[in-house]
Design a protein around this motif. Structure first.
Motif, PDB file in Angstrom:
ATOM      1  N   LYS A  24       1.308  -0.867  -0.710  1.00  0.00           N
ATOM      2  CA  LYS A  24      -0.065   0.201   0.025  1.00  0.00           C
ATOM      3  C   LYS A  24       0.972   1.682  -0.079  1.00  0.00           C
ATOM      4  CE  LYS A  24      -3.845  -0.069   0.636  1.00  0.00           C
ATOM      5  NZ  LYS A  24      -4.922  -0.005   1.254  1.00  0.00           N
ATOM      6  N   ALA A  43       3.114   5.429  -5.720  1.00  0.00           N
ATOM      7  CA  ALA A  43       3.007   5.676  -7.301  1.00  0.00           C
ATOM      8  C   ALA A  43       1.463   6.880  -7.757  1.00  0.00           C
ATOM      9  CB  ALA A  43       2.377   4.112  -7.973  1.00  0.00           C
ATOM     10  N   ALA A  44       0.483   6.678  -6.598  1.00  0.00           N
ATOM     11  CA  ALA A  44      -0.934   7.754  -6.988  1.00  0.00           C
ATOM     12  C   ALA A  44      -0.156   8.962  -6.595  1.00  0.00           C
ATOM     13  CB  ALA A  44      -1.871   7.334  -5.988  1.00  0.00           C
ATOM     14  N   GLY A  45       0.945   9.772  -5.838  1.00  0.00           N
ATOM     15  CA  GLY A  45       0.936  10.707  -5.981  1.00  0.00           C
ATOM     16  C   GLY A  45       0.418  11.301  -3.932  1.00  0.00           C
ATOM     17  N   MET A  50       1.726   1.939  -4.021  1.00  0.00           N
ATOM     18  CA  MET A  50       0.927   2.740  -4.285  1.00  0.00           C
ATOM     19  C   MET A  50       0.736   3.938  -3.742  1.00  0.00           C
ATOM     20  SD  MET A  50      -3.124   1.471  -4.514  1.00  0.00           S
ATOM     21  CE  MET A  50      -3.056  -0.197  -4.401  1.00  0.00           C
ATOM     22  N   GLU A  51       0.775   4.284  -2.642  1.00  0.00           N
ATOM     23  CA  GLU A  51       0.868   6.230  -2.444  1.00  0.00           C
ATOM     24  C   GLU A  51       1.553   6.424  -3.678  1.00  0.00           C
ATOM     25  OE1 GLU A  51      -0.890   7.630   0.514  1.00  0.00           O
ATOM     26  OE2 GLU A  51      -2.067   6.420   1.112  1.00  0.00           O
TER      27      GLU A  51
END
Lengths: 264, 218, 251
Positions: free
Chosen positions: A177, A183-185, A180-181
Motif C-alpha cells: 500500500k 505511485a498515486a502521488g 501504491m501511495e
C-alpha cells in the motif's frame, strides 16, 4: 442506571480480556513443541513477501523463509502449512493459535520483541526510501528528505525509522500500500524493506518508475513465536545447525539473500 | 491504562462520528436528487443514474474507496487529494457520500413509489400546486415509509465507517489496532465494539422514537 | 342556458379510443347519473372534466365560460389549469383521504392552501359540512380510525368545501361493504334534494333512478341513450340499454 451501565461495560471488558489472555496462557506456550508435534502440523503465518515467502508457478509457497521453515518442519517430524495472514493481525493470530509461528522477514523492532518471543536474528535488512525515478536525484541524503511526505507500513521498521528521523509520514496497512501511495502521488515517498524494494520496484515490476535511494536504518530479521514458547529455542538450535551444515548458505544463494545472512 | 486507551479510542471515535455525520449531511439530500432523477422521464438523466447506482451498489465500498483515493494518481498521474490526513478524510467522505447516496436514492424511490397515485390526484382536484402536494400530502407519508429501511442503512453506515482505514483515514478501529502494534495489548481492539454498540444503540432509540411519533396515521 | 356544456369529447389511450364524441348538458341544480358497464368510458369522462386527463378533441363550457377547447393548442399554465378545475369537485371510488390528517384537517386543508378565509372561518365551515355528513363526533379522527362509509362522507365534505359548480362522484360506493353503502347514498340523496349540481357515475341502478333527474347510459365510449331517469331505467328505448339493465337486475 449509571452503575448498572458501568457494570455491564466492565463485564464485557472482563470477557474480552479473558479471551485475549486465554490465547497467551504461559503454561500451554511452554509446551509448544510438544503441542505442535502432537497435532502433526506447524502452521507458519506469512504474507506474500518475495523473496522470503511467495508462490511459485504451481501455487506452492517458496522463498528463503518458506524453505527454511520446511527444513524445521522436517526435523520436527510434522507437516508445514503456510497460512497467509493480515500482517496487522500477526499477534492476534499467534495468540489465537491459528498460526504457530510468524516467519516472514520480520524486523525485530521493540514492538515485535515486546509482544512475541523472538529467535535470534538470522538476516539483516535495511529500510530504504522509495521515490519516483525523476525525483531521485534531488533526494540523495537524509537532510533532503525533511520536506517530503512519507507512506510507511503501520508498526513496521519503516515507521520507526520515520519517527526517529522526524519525517512527516502517514501509516498505511501494508508495504505494498505504501508503494501504491507513491505511485498515486498521495505520498511523496515510502520507506520499505530493501529486500522488498529489490523485488517490487524498478524495471519489470508493477512499479517501473519507482526507485530506491537513501538507506535509513539497517535492521535484523527474526522469527516470532508465542510469548514464553519453547519453540523459540528449538528454532534457534535448528538455525545454528543449518549454518554449520551449510544449509543456510545453500538456500540463501537460491534466493539471492546470501549477503544478508548473519553468520555465526 | 484503561483511561489512556479510552481517551485514545475516543479520539479515533471522533473521526468515526465526523465521517458518519458528514456522510449523512451530504448523502441524504444527494440521495433524494438521485432518486428523483432516476425516476425522471428524461432518459439522458435517468439512464446514467441507473448505471451509476448499479455500479456503486454492485461493487464493494472498499474498492470504491481505493479507486477514489488512488485512482486519479495511478490512472491519470494526477493526485487530487493531497496526502495529508485531511485529504484522506475528504476522499473517504466523497466515497461514502457517493456510495450512500445511491443506497438512499433507492430507499427514497421506493418510498415515493409506494404512495398511491390517488393521493396526488386528490391533491390535484383540490386545486393544490405540485409543490403543495409534495409538501403537504406526500412528504410525511414518504418519510413514514422510509424510516425503517433508512434506519437500517444508517446503522450500517456507523459500522461501515471502519472501512476508511484502507486509505489510512484513521478511525476508531485503527486506534484500537495501534495498541497491538505499540504495546502488544489486544483488548483495545475489541473494546472499540463498545463504542459502536453505544452509538448504534442511541441511533436505534432515536429511530424508534421517530417511528412512534409517526405511528398516529397509517 | 345549461350550467355545463360538454361537446364532442374524444379521448384515446394509445390506439384504443375510450371516448367517441361525447356531448351532454347539465342544468344548474340538476343531478345526472352515468351508468354503463366497466370499460364503457364513464370514469374517463369524469377524469376529463376534472382535468386529470386531457381530451383529444371537444370543448367544456361552464356557466358560459369556455374552460377547455382541444383545438386551442396553447398550453395552459399549471396555475390556469388549477383555477379552471376548481369549477369541478371529484369524489373518488377509493376516497383518497390524506392519512396524516384528521377528518377536519382533510376538509380544511385545500381551502387553507387557497387562502379562502381565516382559520376560524374555515374551521366553522368544515365543521358545518362534517355535521351535515353526520360526522360531528368524528372530526378529530384519522382516516384509519373511520369506516369506509365514514371516510367517503369525509371525502364528500372535502370536495364540497371548495364550493364546486359541479360535483362529480366516481362510483362512490363501489369500494364499500354493502352494509355501508346506504349511509353514503343517503348523504348524496340529501345533496340532490338541496339542488347540488352533480354527476354521479354509479352501479346502483335503483339509486340512479330515484335520485338523479336524468340518466346517461354509456357503452363502448359513446352515449347510447339519455333522458329522464325513470324513463331510461324503467322503459329503455335502446336494445343495448335493455340488455345492460337486464343483466344488472339478474345479478
Amino acid at each position: 442506571m449509571k452503575t448498572r451501565c458501568r457494570k455491564i461495560v466492565s463485564l464485557i471488558l472482563a470477557g474480552l480480556m479473558t479471551l485475549s489472555l486465554a490465547g497467551c496462557g504461559k503454561q500451554s506456550a511452554a509446551k509448544d513443541v510438544d503441542y505442535i508435534k502432537n497435532k502433526g502440523t506447524l502452521v507458519v503465518g506469512i504474507t506474500d513477501f518475495a523473496p522470503m515467502d511467495y508462490k511459485d508457478d504451481d501455487g506452492n509457497w517458496i522463498g528463503f523463509d518458506a524453505d527454511l521453515a520446511k527444513k524445521v518442519g522436517e526435523d520436527l517430524g510434522v507437516k508445514v502449512k503456510f497460512e497467509e495472514i493480515d500482517w496487522d493481525n500477526k499477534i492476534l493470530e499467534l495468540n489465537n493459535k491459528t498460526i504457530d509461528v510468524v516467519w516472514n522477514g520480520m524486523t525485530l523492532t521493540d514492538e515485535v520483541k515486546n509482544s512475541m518471543s523472538c529467535t535470534d536474528a538470522y538476516c539483516t535488512n535495511a529500510q530504504v526510501v522509495v521515490l519516483p525515478q525523476d525525483k531521485a536525484d534531488q533526494y540523495k541524503d537524509e537532510d533532503s528528505l525533511k520536506n517530503l511526505s512519507f507512506a510507511v507500513e503501520a508498526g513496521s521498521a519503516g515507521e520507526e525509522a520515520a519517527k526517529d528521523k522526524g519525517l512527516g509520514y502517514t501509516s498505511v496497512d501494508s508495504q505494498s500500500k505504501a508503494l501504491m501511495e507513491v505511485a498515486a502521488g498521495t505520498s511523496d515517498a515510502a520507506i520499505i524493506d530493501l529486500i522488498m524494494a529489490g523485488a517490487m520496484i524498478g524495471e519489470g515490476t508493477s512499479y517501473p518508475k519507482l526507485t530506491h535511494t537513501v538507506e535509513l536504518t539497517s535492521e535484523k530479521y527474526g522469527i516470532g513465536c508465542r510469548k514464553g514458547s519453547d519453540l523459540t529455542e528449538y528454532i534457534n538450535k535448528e538455525i545454528s545447525k543449518f549454518y554449520s551444515d551449510g544449509t543456510m548458505e545453500e538456500i540463501g544463494k537460491k534466493y539471492g539473500v546470501q549477503e544478508a545472512l548473519i553468520k555465526k | 491504562m484503561f483511561v489512556e486507551v479510552t481517551l485514545s479510542l475516543l479520539k479515533g471515535f471522533l473521526s468515526t462520528v465526523e465521517l458518519f455525520a458528514l456522510t449523512l449531511l451530504f448523502a441524504l439530500p444527494l440521495g433524494l436528487l438521485i432518486g428523483l432523477g432516476e425516476k425522471s422521464k428524461i432518459k439522458v438523466i435517468s439512464l446514467p443514474l441507473k448505471f451509476i447506482i448499479w455500479v456503486i451498489r454492485g461493487t464493494p465500498l472498499m474498492l470504491q474507496l481505493l479507486l477514489i483515493f488512488y485512482g486519479p494518481g495511478i490512472l491519470f498521474g494526477y493526485n487530487v487529494w493531497g496526502g495529508n490526513s485531511l485529504g484522506r478524510f475528504v476522499a473517504a467522505l466523497v466515497a461514502f457520500v457517493i456510495n450512500y447516496s445511491c443506497y438512499f436514492a433507492e430507499i427514497y424511490r421506493g418510498g415515493i413509489q409506494s404512495i398511491p397515485v390517488g393521493q396526488y390526484e386528490a391533491g390535484e382536484v383540490l386545486g393544490m400546486t405540485h409543490s403543495q402536494i409534495f409538501r403537504k400530502v406526500v412528504l410525511l407519508q414518504v418519510i413514514k415509509k422510509i424510516v425503517p429501511p433508512m434506519s437500517n442503512e444508517i446503522i450500517t453506515l456507523v459500522k461501515d465507517t471502519s472501512l476508511a482505514r484502507v486509505i489510512s483515514s484513521y478511525e476508531i478501529i485503527w486506534a484500537g489496532e495501534s495498541f497491538i502494534k505499540s504495546a502488544g495489548i489486544i483488548w483495545p481492539l475489541f473494546y472499540t465494539g463498545v463504542f459502536y454498540l453505544v452509538f448504534s444503540g442511541l441511533l436505534t432509540l432515536l429511530f424508534n422514537y421517530i417511528e412512534k411519533r409517526l405511528s398516529y396515521f397509517r | 342556458m345549461a350550467l355545463l356544456e360538454v361537446k364532442n369529447i374524444k379521448k384515446s389511450f394509445g390506439s384504443t379510443q375510450v371516448l367517441h364524441d361525447i356531448s351532454f348538458d347539465l342544468n344548474k341544480g340538476e343531478a345526472i347519473s352515468i351508468i354503463g358497464s366497466s370499460g364503457s368510458g364513464k370514469t374517463t369522462l369524469l377524469r376529463c372534466l376534472n382535468f386529470l386527463e386531457r381530451p383529444d378533441a371537444g370543448t367544456i363550457t361552464v356557466d358560459g365560460k369556455l374552460l377547455f377547447d382541444a383545438s386551442d393548442k396553447n398550453k395552459f399554465s399549471e396555475e390556469e389549469i388549477r383555477k379552471r378545475r376548481l369549477h369541478f369537485g371529484l369524489v373518488f371510488q377509493n376516497f383518497n383521504l390524506f392519512p396524516q390528517y384528521t377528518a377536519l384537517e382533510n376538509v380544511m386543508l385545500a381551502p387553507k392552501l387557497l387562502n379562502e378565509g381565516d382559520d376560524a372561518e374555515l374551521k366553522a365551515n368544515a365543521e358545518k359540512l362534517l355535521d351535515q355528513m353526520g360526522l360531528s363526533d368524528r372530526m378529530g379522527n384519522y382516516p384509519h380510525q373511520l369506516s369506509g362509509g365514514q371516510q367517503q362522507r369525509v371525502a364528500i365534505a372535502r370536495a364540497l368545501a371548495l364550493h364546486p359548480d359541479v360535483l362529480c362522484f366516481d362510483e362512490p360506493t363501489s369500494a364499500l361493504d354493502p352494509e355501508l353503502t346506504g349511509e353514503v347514498l343517503k348523504v348524496i340523496r340529501e345533496l340532490a334534494e338541496n339542488k347540488t349540481t352533480m354527476i354521479i357515475v354509479t352501479h346502483e341502478m335503483a339509486f340512479a333512478r330515484d335520485v338523479a333527474d336524468r340518466v346517461i347510459f354509456m357503452d363502448g365510449g359513446v352515449i347510447v341513450e339519455q333522458g329522464d331517469a325513470r324513463e331510461v331505467i324503467n322503459n329503455p328505448k335502446e336494445e343495448r340499454t335493455r340488455q345492460f339493465l337486464s343483466s344488472y337486475s339478474k345479478k
